[in-house]
Scaffold this motif. Structure first.
Motif, PDB file in Angstrom:
ATOM      1  N   LEU A 160      -7.436   0.925   4.773  1.00 22.10           N
ATOM      2  CA  LEU A 160      -7.394  -0.315   3.989  1.00 22.10           C
ATOM      3  C   LEU A 160      -6.539  -1.386   4.666  1.00 22.10           C
ATOM      4  N   LEU A 161      -5.558  -0.939   5.448  1.00 21.92           N
ATOM      5  CA  LEU A 161      -4.710  -1.911   6.147  1.00 21.92           C
ATOM      6  C   LEU A 161      -5.543  -2.854   7.028  1.00 21.92           C
ATOM      7  N   THR A 162      -6.680  -2.392   7.496  1.00 23.65           N
ATOM      8  CA  THR A 162      -7.501  -3.255   8.355  1.00 23.65           C
ATOM      9  C   THR A 162      -8.849  -3.617   7.738  1.00 23.65           C
TER      10      THR A 162
ATOM     11  N   ILE B 237       0.851  -1.183   0.000  1.00 26.40           N
ATOM     12  CA  ILE B 237       0.000   0.000   0.000  1.00 26.40           C
ATOM     13  C   ILE B 237       0.888   1.233   0.000  1.00 26.40           C
ATOM     14  N   VAL B 238       0.623   2.126  -0.939  1.00 30.83           N
ATOM     15  CA  VAL B 238       1.430   3.332  -1.045  1.00 30.83           C
ATOM     16  C   VAL B 238       0.574   4.553  -0.737  1.00 30.83           C
ATOM     17  N   GLY B 239       0.977   5.297   0.268  1.00 33.82           N
ATOM     18  CA  GLY B 239       0.205   6.466   0.693  1.00 33.82           C
ATOM     19  C   GLY B 239      -0.546   6.148   1.972  1.00 33.82           C
ATOM     20  N   ILE B 240       0.123   6.375   3.109  1.00 40.47           N
ATOM     21  CA  ILE B 240      -0.494   5.973   4.375  1.00 40.47           C
ATOM     22  C   ILE B 240      -1.179   7.175   5.024  1.00 40.47           C
ATOM     23  N   GLY B 241      -2.135   7.718   4.283  1.00 42.68           N
ATOM     24  CA  GLY B 241      -3.026   8.725   4.852  1.00 42.68           C
ATOM     25  C   GLY B 241      -4.183   8.005   5.501  1.00 42.68           C
ATOM     26  N   ASN B 242      -5.303   8.699   5.616  1.00 44.72           N
ATOM     27  CA  ASN B 242      -6.461   8.067   6.251  1.00 44.72           C
ATOM     28  C   ASN B 242      -6.940   6.849   5.484  1.00 44.72           C
ATOM     29  N   LEU B 243      -7.028   6.992   4.158  1.00 42.74           N
ATOM     30  CA  LEU B 243      -7.570   5.895   3.360  1.00 42.74           C
ATOM     31  C   LEU B 243      -6.620   4.690   3.367  1.00 42.74           C
ATOM     32  N   GLY B 244      -5.352   4.940   3.170  1.00 45.19           N
ATOM     33  CA  GLY B 244      -4.369   3.856   3.182  1.00 45.19           C
ATOM     34  C   GLY B 244      -4.383   3.118   4.506  1.00 45.19           C
ATOM     35  N   ALA B 245      -4.402   3.872   5.583  1.00 42.25           N
ATOM     36  CA  ALA B 245      -4.420   3.262   6.906  1.00 42.25           C
ATOM     37  C   ALA B 245      -5.706   2.458   7.103  1.00 42.25           C
TER      38      ALA B 245
ATOM     39  N   ARG C 166       2.243  -6.768   2.628  1.00 38.17           N
ATOM     40  CA  ARG C 166       3.625  -7.037   3.018  1.00 38.17           C
ATOM     41  C   ARG C 166       4.494  -5.796   3.088  1.00 38.17           C
ATOM     42  N   ALA C 167       3.938  -4.658   2.682  1.00 36.69           N
ATOM     43  CA  ALA C 167       4.733  -3.435   2.757  1.00 36.69           C
ATOM     44  C   ALA C 167       3.831  -2.217   2.689  1.00 36.69           C
ATOM     45  N   ALA C 168       4.311  -1.118   3.273  1.00 37.72           N
ATOM     46  CA  ALA C 168       3.588   0.152   3.237  1.00 37.72           C
ATOM     47  C   ALA C 168       4.607   1.255   2.987  1.00 37.72           C
ATOM     48  N   PHE C 169       4.217   2.211   2.152  1.00 40.24           N
ATOM     49  CA  PHE C 169       5.159   3.274   1.787  1.00 40.24           C
ATOM     50  C   PHE C 169       4.491   4.638   1.893  1.00 40.24           C
ATOM     51  N   ASP C 170       5.327   5.631   2.160  1.00 45.26           N
ATOM     52  CA  ASP C 170       4.847   7.012   2.136  1.00 45.26           C
ATOM     53  C   ASP C 170       6.032   7.904   1.777  1.00 45.26           C
ATOM     54  N   ARG C 171       5.719   9.130   1.390  1.00 42.92           N
ATOM     55  CA  ARG C 171       6.779  10.054   1.006  1.00 42.92           C
ATOM     56  C   ARG C 171       7.166  10.940   2.188  1.00 42.92           C
ATOM     57  N   ASP C 172       6.213  11.029   3.120  1.00 43.42           N
ATOM     58  CA  ASP C 172       6.349  11.941   4.242  1.00 43.42           C
ATOM     59  C   ASP C 172       7.314  11.379   5.300  1.00 43.42           C
ATOM     60  N   GLU C 173       8.418  12.106   5.507  1.00 44.92           N
ATOM     61  CA  GLU C 173       9.457  11.625   6.433  1.00 44.92           C
ATOM     62  C   GLU C 173       8.899  11.337   7.828  1.00 44.92           C
TER      63      GLU C 173
END
Lengths: 207, 207
Positions: free
Chosen positions: A96-98, A86-94, A110-117
DNA sequence: TAGATTGTTAATCGATTAACAATC
DNA sequence: TAGATTGTTAATCGATTAACAATC
């Protein structure tokens, strides 16, 4: 396996049939008419859809539920496990994780990515968020074949390019923008704006 | 307004055309070919879709962008504001409260509901969560015509019944289950499981 | 006027529905 | 066997594509 070219709507209905019979217990045998009633279609449609892939029923009897379930799972490629990123762990990404539609044996995030440090290295539902630049590397390491894009529209194309580089075979895009991918990659857009707007259209007519 | 029965796919494409020209600036005039290229369809398809609703172009010239935008907005019923209620303030419901596809002038989230006492009275993004039993009352008070279901599958039908009682005209259902509603109510299922499963089918074939 | 592009009609394609012989 | 239901073929329906006269 399919004997002719299979319409996409047929595949979609197979998924719906599968869910309907999953919720079923007791009865050993099911007719095309009964299955049709469960999902709101016709018996002929059910038989036609299944006939693309073989003969799974018994004339005069119907379909053995356990067998049918297994066959459809096999047709849909759900008898093994797909790795997902999942790429983009904003509200929607988070979310979908559940989400139960996502969190299932057949699909493993198996992986999650974001651009925000500020999000990197944080652990969400047991998955450590990594920087988007690591997408190609991590995807090949972890056998990830499906990418889910939940970034803002502005980053979606860039992310799609990275997913392609990482070797995904399919992308599910939630960003409200059309993206382009190499033709070997299957792209599915889930366009929530469009859903709301078509709803608006049909309601509009009622006033 | 439509001159013939309009296929649902046409309405969906109108929504897509609208988004494409929203992102456009500068050019005053656009041909059906240019619009088709932007969204990945054919010029004939664009003209056919628009022709259901009237004549918006100038032969030999094309379509004035500003006018076309306004016409499509009008066709889709986006020139007024729809009140929305979200039922089920779990991860997905909370995510939709801020999702850009949802949070727009044309759609105003006016209420949020949950069954869980621990969530009631809490304020999410400026909306106070209320108990699902208040749905019928609150909906009519606040002129809410669209309900969004983001509950678990087990509560979805019950919620749909309450929304119907509250007088909604349309329901967007994210719960992974088929629900039934009175036929006057337009139901749209957003079936994320199905999306993933059809993706699985097409990828499966590649191995 | 010549060139371009619309709106619309006719031809094609593909999916759904109806119907029934084959089969348990 | 009689009754039921499948798998499949043919008929229908509807959407897409091709093509072009009308129009700026």
């Amino acid at each position: 396996m399919p004997r002719f070219k299979v319409p996409e709507v047929t595949v979609e209905r197979l998924s719906i049939y599968l869910r309907a019979i999953k919720n079923l217990e007791g009865d050993e045998i099911l007719s095309s008419q009964e299955l049709a009633d469960l999902v709101g279609t016709s018996d002929g449609q059910v038989r036609k859809d299944l006939a693309y892939f073989g003969e799974f029923g018994v004339p005069g009897q119907g379909y053995r539920i356990a067998k049918l379930k297994q066959e459809i799972r096999h047709i849909l490629g759900l008898d093994s496990t797909w790795g997902i990123a999942i790429v983009g762990i904003g509200n929607l990404g988070a979310a979908l994780l559940t989400y139960p539609g996502f969190k299932r044996e057949e699909f493993e995030i198996r992986a999650a990515f974001d651009r925000d440090e500020s999000k990197i290295e944080k652990v969400w539902r047991g998955i450590k968020v990594q920087h988007v630049d690591k997408i190609p590397k991590v995807l090949s390491e972890r056998q990830i074949k499906i990418g889910v894009i939940t970034t803002p529209a502005t980053s979606a194309q860039e992310v799609a390019d990275k997913l392609a580089k990482g070797g995904v075979k399919g992308i599910l895009n939630f960003a409200p923008v059309r993206i382009s991918v190499p033709k070997e990659i299957r792209l599915k857009n889930v366009d929530l704006s469009m859903q709301l707007e078509t709803l608006s259209y049909f309601l509009r007519k009622l006033t």
